[in-house]
Design an enzyme around this catalytic site. Structure first.
Site, short mmCIF file in Angstrom:
data_model
loop_
_atom_site.label_atom_id
_atom_site.label_comp_id
_atom_site.label_asym_id
_atom_site.label_seq_id
_atom_site.Cartn_x
_atom_site.Cartn_y
_atom_site.Cartn_z
N LYS A 38 -12.11 -34.96 24.84
CA LYS A 38 -12.67 -35.46 26.09
C LYS A 38 -13.72 -36.52 25.85
O LYS A 38 -13.86 -37.44 26.67
CB LYS A 38 -13.26 -34.31 26.92
CG LYS A 38 -12.21 -33.44 27.57
CD LYS A 38 -12.76 -32.64 28.73
CE LYS A 38 -11.69 -31.79 29.38
NZ LYS A 38 -12.21 -30.95 30.46
N LYS B 199 1.40 -31.76 26.05
CA LYS B 199 1.34 -30.82 27.16
C LYS B 199 1.39 -31.58 28.50
O LYS B 199 0.81 -32.65 28.62
CB LYS B 199 0.02 -30.04 27.05
CG LYS B 199 -0.10 -28.90 28.02
CD LYS B 199 -1.46 -28.21 27.88
CE LYS B 199 -1.82 -27.55 29.19
NZ LYS B 199 -3.14 -26.94 29.21
N LYS C 257 -2.39 -33.64 34.11
CA LYS C 257 -2.65 -34.63 35.16
C LYS C 257 -3.29 -35.88 34.58
O LYS C 257 -3.31 -36.92 35.23
CB LYS C 257 -3.48 -34.04 36.29
CG LYS C 257 -4.65 -33.20 35.87
CD LYS C 257 -5.08 -32.24 36.99
CE LYS C 257 -5.95 -31.14 36.41
NZ LYS C 257 -6.09 -29.98 37.26
#
Ligand code: TRP
Length: 335
Positions: A117, A199, A202
């Site tokens: 992230k 995976k 979104k």
């Protein structure tokens, strides 16, 4: 009530950071509904985790309410499950702070999600993104959860939660139940339709990679028609060599209940076009009643309000008991 106390407890949450994906439905929510009789279940909208990445406030509010409606529409009975919003239960922030002080800089630095992230949000590597696992540990430990259903990507966070709990218990004596991750075998990892080595998410760069729970049927069909397969023209389960086809088989199996051998037999000698269409249709039919019920619930805000208020109350009751013990153990003066 009496025997509820005996039941093992489950706690899980999903961030309302956007629309729920087919991956979160098949990998998480769908399986949760079946646990309600056997376990004492707590499911939250992890909105406090969501703000570690910048959000549009109105979107966060809408996504939080939509997520609650979708939980209920997916079969999570709000009587049998405690459904609540993380920020409605202040004990999460309170225990989160205490646990920050029992979590090491070094262990947080090793978290793969933090590394990912911070690479993706290089302009906003805030302290919350870094201490996220301590807040998540608090979420779990407040409820003395036995089991934490999570996708494989969250396993490391449950492990650090166990380490933090053991450390705290080691210093102050038995305070927290040590939780186990609970990773479903089927549907645990639904992959992107366009890059099946990743995976389904979104944040996928290609919008066709990810299908949403509440998406319109024609959009779902279009995405499945575009799904990446291979040049082998054979429906066979082989995640190593045929990741695209195997992912579609996983989805079809989860949507219809068919076993992989049955699916292989059903599509033997038929092209991928037929197969992709069938997978798309099975997903559309699986999601249709959920989408309709979610929309109906969202038009009844008063009802949703009673659910999240009672959820916050039931959650706070359990959470505050744990928090009270922790405050006492660390030496905070009783008010
Ligand atoms: N970190 C989880 C995710 O992004 C969401 C989450 C927050 C969670 N707190 C939790 C999951 C506690 C399980 C238990 O998916």
């Amino acid at each position: 009530m009496e025997n509820e106390v005996q039941k093992k407890r489950i706690l899980s949450g999903i961030q309302p950071s956007g629309n729920l994906t087919l991956g979160s439905y098949l990998g998480a929510i769908k399986n949760w509904a079946a646990l309600a009789d056997e376990y004492d279940c707590y499911y939250m909208m992890a909105d406090m985790h969501t703000i570690t990445v910048r959000q549009v406030p109105a979107d966060l509010r809408r996504n939080t309410l939509t997520q609650l409606a979708a939980y209920i529409a997916s079969g999570l009975d709000p009587e049998k499950n405690v459904l609540f919003v993380q920020s409605h239960v202040p004990a999460h922030a309170q225990l989160g702070w205490v646990l920050d002080c029992y979590t090491m800089f070094g262990e947080l630095s090793r978290m793969t999600q933090f590394k990912d992230k911070s690479a993706k949000n290089a302009d906003n590597i805030n302290a919350g993104l870094f201490t996220y696992p301590a807040l998540m540990a608090g979420d779990i430990l407040l409820y003395q959860a036995d089991l934490v259903p999570v996708g494989g990507d969250q396993k490391q966070h449950v492990e650090i939660c166990r380490d933090i709990a053991n450390r705290f218990n080691g210093i102050y004596g038995e305070t927290f139940k040590i939780p186990e991750p609970y990773i479903p075998k089927v549907g645990a990892r639904i992959m992107s339709l366009t890059s099946p080595e990743n995976k389904m998410s979104k944040s996928d760069k290609d919008p066709n990679g990810c299908v949403y729970m509440l998406e319109k049927p024609e959009d779902i069909m279009r995405k499945f028609k575009k799904a990446v397969t291979d040049s082998d023209a054979c429906v066979r389960f082989d995640p190593e060599n045929k990741p695209g086809v195997s992912n579609l088989m996983q989805i079809y199996s989860a949507a219809t209940g068919a076993a992989f051998e049955q699916i292989e037999a059903e599509f033997a000698g038929r092209g991928y076009g037929d197969f992709k269409k069938a997978v798309g249709e099975s997903v559309v039919e699986m999601l249709r009643p959920i989408r309709e019920e979610t929309e109906r619930l969202l038009s009844d805000k008063a009802y949703l309000e009673t659910i999240y208020r009672s959820g916050a109350e039931r959650a706070s009751y359990v959470a505050n008991r744990t928090l009270g013990k922790v405050y006492k153990k660390v030496g905070f003066l009783a008010r």
